[in-house]
Write a protein that holds these residues in place. Structure first.
Motif, PDB file in Angstrom:
ATOM      1  N   GLY A  19      -5.107 -12.575  -2.900  1.00  0.00           N
ATOM      2  CA  GLY A  19      -4.961 -13.257  -1.583  1.00  0.00           C
ATOM      3  C   GLY A  19      -5.216 -12.364  -0.550  1.00  0.00           C
ATOM      4  O   GLY A  19      -6.344 -11.604  -0.570  1.00  0.00           O
ATOM      5  N   ASP A  20      -4.386 -12.344   0.601  1.00  0.00           N
ATOM      6  CA  ASP A  20      -4.842 -11.540   1.583  1.00  0.00           C
ATOM      7  C   ASP A  20      -4.706  -9.936   1.445  1.00  0.00           C
ATOM      8  O   ASP A  20      -3.877  -9.391   1.136  1.00  0.00           O
ATOM      9  N   GLN A  21      -6.015  -9.375   1.442  1.00  0.00           N
ATOM     10  CA  GLN A  21      -6.451  -8.169   1.140  1.00  0.00           C
ATOM     11  C   GLN A  21      -5.815  -6.933   2.117  1.00  0.00           C
ATOM     12  O   GLN A  21      -5.440  -6.019   1.733  1.00  0.00           O
ATOM     13  N   GLU A  22      -5.771  -7.687   3.402  1.00  0.00           N
ATOM     14  CA  GLU A  22      -5.041  -6.490   4.440  1.00  0.00           C
ATOM     15  C   GLU A  22      -3.603  -6.337   4.017  1.00  0.00           C
ATOM     16  O   GLU A  22      -3.306  -5.128   4.105  1.00  0.00           O
ATOM     17  N   LEU A  28       0.438  -2.788   1.641  1.00  0.00           N
ATOM     18  CA  LEU A  28       1.438  -2.306   0.548  1.00  0.00           C
ATOM     19  C   LEU A  28       1.229  -1.291  -0.278  1.00  0.00           C
ATOM     20  O   LEU A  28       1.947  -0.530  -0.551  1.00  0.00           O
ATOM     21  N   TYR A  29      -0.189  -1.189  -0.646  1.00  0.00           N
ATOM     22  CA  TYR A  29      -0.436  -0.068  -1.283  1.00  0.00           C
ATOM     23  C   TYR A  29      -0.146   1.348  -0.720  1.00  0.00           C
ATOM     24  O   TYR A  29       0.181   2.367  -1.338  1.00  0.00           O
ATOM     25  N   LEU A  42       4.621 -10.056  -0.309  1.00  0.00           N
ATOM     26  CA  LEU A  42       3.185 -10.102  -0.136  1.00  0.00           C
ATOM     27  C   LEU A  42       2.603 -10.922   1.347  1.00  0.00           C
ATOM     28  O   LEU A  42       1.796 -10.993   1.635  1.00  0.00           O
ATOM     29  N   SER A  43       3.938 -10.986   2.046  1.00  0.00           N
ATOM     30  CA  SER A  43       3.594 -11.672   3.616  1.00  0.00           C
ATOM     31  C   SER A  43       3.640 -10.402   4.351  1.00  0.00           C
ATOM     32  O   SER A  43       4.375  -9.422   4.018  1.00  0.00           O
ATOM     33  N   PRO A  44       3.024 -10.421   5.613  1.00  0.00           N
ATOM     34  CA  PRO A  44       3.404  -9.198   6.452  1.00  0.00           C
ATOM     35  C   PRO A  44       4.653  -8.789   6.659  1.00  0.00           C
ATOM     36  O   PRO A  44       4.705  -7.625   6.772  1.00  0.00           O
ATOM     37  N   VAL A  45       5.442  -9.627   6.793  1.00  0.00           N
ATOM     38  CA  VAL A  45       6.924  -9.202   7.281  1.00  0.00           C
ATOM     39  C   VAL A  45       7.628  -8.914   5.968  1.00  0.00           C
ATOM     40  O   VAL A  45       8.213  -7.681   6.225  1.00  0.00           O
ATOM     41  N   GLU A  49       6.238  -0.732  13.115  1.00  0.00           N
ATOM     42  CA  GLU A  49       5.321  -1.535  13.698  1.00  0.00           C
ATOM     43  C   GLU A  49       4.540  -1.742  12.674  1.00  0.00           C
ATOM     44  O   GLU A  49       3.927  -0.787  12.080  1.00  0.00           O
ATOM     45  N   TRP A  50       4.063  -3.022  12.383  1.00  0.00           N
ATOM     46  CA  TRP A  50       2.976  -3.519  10.994  1.00  0.00           C
ATOM     47  C   TRP A  50       1.980  -4.284  11.509  1.00  0.00           C
ATOM     48  O   TRP A  50       2.060  -5.269  12.160  1.00  0.00           O
ATOM     49  N   PRO A  51       0.627  -3.637  11.309  1.00  0.00           N
ATOM     50  CA  PRO A  51      -0.523  -4.335  11.769  1.00  0.00           C
ATOM     51  C   PRO A  51      -0.581  -5.796  10.800  1.00  0.00           C
ATOM     52  O   PRO A  51      -0.329  -5.759   9.545  1.00  0.00           O
ATOM     53  N   SER A  52      -0.949  -6.876  11.514  1.00  0.00           N
ATOM     54  CA  SER A  52      -1.033  -8.081  10.997  1.00  0.00           C
ATOM     55  C   SER A  52      -2.102  -9.108  11.711  1.00  0.00           C
ATOM     56  O   SER A  52      -1.849  -9.403  12.687  1.00  0.00           O
TER      57      SER A  52
END
Length: 124
Positions: free
Chosen positions: A26-29, A34-35, A91-94, A108-111
């Motif tokens: 899914g969402d590679q960002e 997360l890695y 695996l969701s941004p939040v 602060e989390w980029p999304s």
């Protein structure tokens, strides 16, 4: 972006997450972030995890500082999201942003070209 807060992840969650990330399409960002989080995390055995830290299957109460809205959701694997409306995939941004945070921490989390501003207010 401010300095990232320290995070603590259980060794059990670490193994489950690495297995999930290796297969995820899914969402590679989110996967890349997360890695990065797992690379900087402090790891503890599950029975040594502090009670005030977000881990898989814990209920996190948090504030989205930009909107002022408070949410309370259970952090889970994507396959467990269908278990109820109060589920939040890691695996969701939040979900990825909350993993390993302790109560009182902000991140602060980029999304998708924006930045989420979250504050963890409770864990159960």
């Amino acid at each position: 972006m401010t300095a990232l807060p320290p995070i603590t992840v259980s060794t059990l969650d670490r193994e489950r997450l690495y297995a999930l990330l290796e297969k995820h399409q899914g969402d590679q960002e989110v996967v890349d972030h997360l890695y990065d989080e797992l690379d900087r995390a402090h790891f503890l055995e599950p029975d040594a995890m502090p009670e005030d830290v977000v881990r898989l299957n814990s209920r996190a109460r948090f504030l989205q500082e930009d909107s002022g809205k408070t949410h309370e959701l259970v952090l889970c694997l994507p396959s467990e999201v269908g278990g109820g409306e109060d589920r939040l995939s890691v695996l969701s941004p939040v979900g990825a942003a909350l993993l390993g945070l302790s109560v009182g921490a902000t991140i602060e989390w980029p999304s998708k070209g924006k930045t989420l501003h979250l504050k963890l207010t409770g864990v159960s």
